[in-house]
Scaffold this motif. Structure first.
Motif, PDB file in Angstrom:
ATOM      1  N   ASP A 198     -71.700 -30.247  -6.281  1.00  0.00           N
ATOM      2  CA  ASP A 198     -72.566 -29.259  -5.620  1.00  0.00           C
ATOM      3  C   ASP A 198     -73.915 -29.870  -5.248  1.00  0.00           C
ATOM      4  O   ASP A 198     -74.454 -29.588  -4.172  1.00  0.00           O
ATOM      5  N   ALA A 199     -74.451 -30.705  -6.130  1.00  0.00           N
ATOM      6  CA  ALA A 199     -75.715 -31.382  -5.810  1.00  0.00           C
ATOM      7  C   ALA A 199     -75.537 -32.336  -4.639  1.00  0.00           C
ATOM      8  O   ALA A 199     -76.426 -32.479  -3.792  1.00  0.00           O
ATOM      9  N   PHE A 248     -76.389 -31.441   2.971  1.00  0.00           N
ATOM     10  CA  PHE A 248     -76.874 -30.397   3.872  1.00  0.00           C
ATOM     11  C   PHE A 248     -78.330 -30.624   4.241  1.00  0.00           C
ATOM     12  O   PHE A 248     -78.710 -30.521   5.420  1.00  0.00           O
ATOM     13  N   CYS A 249     -79.163 -30.919   3.247  1.00  0.00           N
ATOM     14  CA  CYS A 249     -80.596 -31.121   3.515  1.00  0.00           C
ATOM     15  C   CYS A 249     -80.822 -32.293   4.461  1.00  0.00           C
ATOM     16  O   CYS A 249     -81.618 -32.200   5.403  1.00  0.00           O
ATOM     17  N   SER A 272     -70.245 -27.308   7.895  1.00  0.00           N
ATOM     18  CA  SER A 272     -69.690 -28.522   7.287  1.00  0.00           C
ATOM     19  C   SER A 272     -69.606 -28.398   5.771  1.00  0.00           C
ATOM     20  O   SER A 272     -68.740 -29.023   5.140  1.00  0.00           O
ATOM     21  N   VAL A 273     -70.497 -27.599   5.161  1.00  0.00           N
ATOM     22  CA  VAL A 273     -70.439 -27.380   3.719  1.00  0.00           C
ATOM     23  C   VAL A 273     -69.134 -26.685   3.343  1.00  0.00           C
ATOM     24  O   VAL A 273     -68.452 -27.068   2.383  1.00  0.00           O
ATOM     25  N   THR A 298     -66.370 -36.860   3.124  1.00  0.00           N
ATOM     26  CA  THR A 298     -65.104 -36.480   3.760  1.00  0.00           C
ATOM     27  C   THR A 298     -64.010 -37.489   3.464  1.00  0.00           C
ATOM     28  O   THR A 298     -62.855 -37.116   3.190  1.00  0.00           O
ATOM     29  N   ARG A 299     -64.313 -38.765   3.480  1.00  0.00           N
ATOM     30  CA  ARG A 299     -63.295 -39.795   3.311  1.00  0.00           C
ATOM     31  C   ARG A 299     -62.824 -39.927   1.865  1.00  0.00           C
ATOM     32  O   ARG A 299     -61.907 -40.704   1.584  1.00  0.00           O
ATOM     33  N   LEU A 300     -63.423 -39.179   0.943  1.00  0.00           N
ATOM     34  CA  LEU A 300     -62.922 -39.150  -0.426  1.00  0.00           C
ATOM     35  C   LEU A 300     -61.733 -38.212  -0.572  1.00  0.00           C
ATOM     36  O   LEU A 300     -61.036 -38.241  -1.591  1.00  0.00           O
ATOM     37  N   SER A 301     -61.479 -37.367   0.433  1.00  0.00           N
ATOM     38  CA  SER A 301     -60.407 -36.390   0.353  1.00  0.00           C
ATOM     39  C   SER A 301     -59.050 -37.050   0.587  1.00  0.00           C
ATOM     40  O   SER A 301     -58.932 -38.054   1.294  1.00  0.00           O
TER      41      SER A 301
END
Length: 278
Positions: free
Chosen positions: A60-61, A67-68, A124-125, A150-153
């Motif tokens: 989550d962090a 996002f920031c 995107s979140v 994304t590429r960790l999925s």
């Protein structure tokens, strides 16, 4: 620390002097605020990695940091687009400057900038939250970046890839096109001015902004394109370095460029420090 101090001083000078409460300097204060937030979103965690070896971050962090970073990047792009519009009105229609760029219009531009950035990045979140992660949980980066997560999925990430590319085109690509059009119109007007001194003064108001645009867009464009199109052919450190540069160098150098190239800001800073020293 230099980036935080420089942008903080720049904002303080603009707030301190009522003569600087004009659209050009208000846009500059927005850019400085984004620079402070971008630095504090990336550098503290990066420094703890290098200095303390604390490489872990919760999912989550990581999403919050992602996002920031991207929100501020899109906001920066919008602010850099608003600034040549200010130059265009000042050079091409100076008699109507105060009636076009009113405080209400400036507030609307600021609100539209934040709303646009939020609408582009927030989906995107949800896309990243919906992906299953069953591979490695190691991101080869100093901060959480969209494509890095994304590429960790282990699922199909084509939607995320295309959405990220669309977001980059809507922010970076469209911004570059509109900025280029603005400066073409500005140069067309400048070179039709009768006096060479007037031409030089008009161009002098734009050179600082052009330097900031180059500092912002060149490493950002390289980072975005390398992550999507050169992942296998470009070494990892080449991906990481430009990404760190666009997160660190613009916030560091923007105050220096505008302080050196803008007489009103330099004189305002000197006056403010003299007043504080009394």
């Amino acid at each position: 620390m230099t980036a935080l101090a420089g942008n903080g001083i720049l904002i303080s000078v603009i707030v301190y002097h009522r003569s600087l409460h004009e659209p050009m300097y208000l846009f500059l204060s927005m850019l400085a605020s984004a620079g402070i937030l971008l630095s504090t979103s990336t550098m503290p965690k990066a420094l703890t990695i290098f200095w303390l070896g604390t490489q872990a971050i919760s999912f989550d962090a990581c999403l919050t940091q992602m996002f920031c970073i991207h929100f501020l990047f899109v906001a920066d792009s919008a602010i850099l687009l608003a600034m040549p519009f200010d130059h265009y009105v000042a050079i091409c229609s100076p008699l109507h400057y105060n009636t076009i760029l009113t405080p209400t219009i400036i507030r609307k531009i600021a609100g539209a900038t934040l709303t646009r950035s939020f609408c582009i990045i927030f989906p995107s979140v949800f896309l990243l939250k919906s992906l299953p992660y069953c591979r490695t949980n190691i991101i080869s980066h100093t901060f959480c970046e969209h494509m890095g997560i994304t590429r960790l999925s282990c699922a199909d990430i084509s939607v995320d890839v295309w959405y990220g590319l669309a977001a980059a085109l809507l922010s970076t690509g469209l911004g570059i096109i509109l900025i280029t059009v603005s400066y073409i119109l500005i140069l067309h007007t400048v070179f039709h001015l009768p006096a060479h001194e007037a031409q030089r003064n008009a161009l002098g108001t734009c050179d600082s902004h052009v330097c900031v645009i180059l500092l912002f867009y060149i490493p950002a464009l390289f980072s975005v394109s390398a992550y999507r199109f050169g992942r296998k052919s470009i070494p990892p450190y080449v991906h990481i370095l430009p990404a760190n540069l666009y997160a660190v160098i613009p916030p560091l150098l923007n105050p220096v460029i505008y302080s050196v190239r803008t007489k009103q800001i330099w004189e305002g800073a000197v006056q403010m420090f003299l007043q504080l020293g009394k």
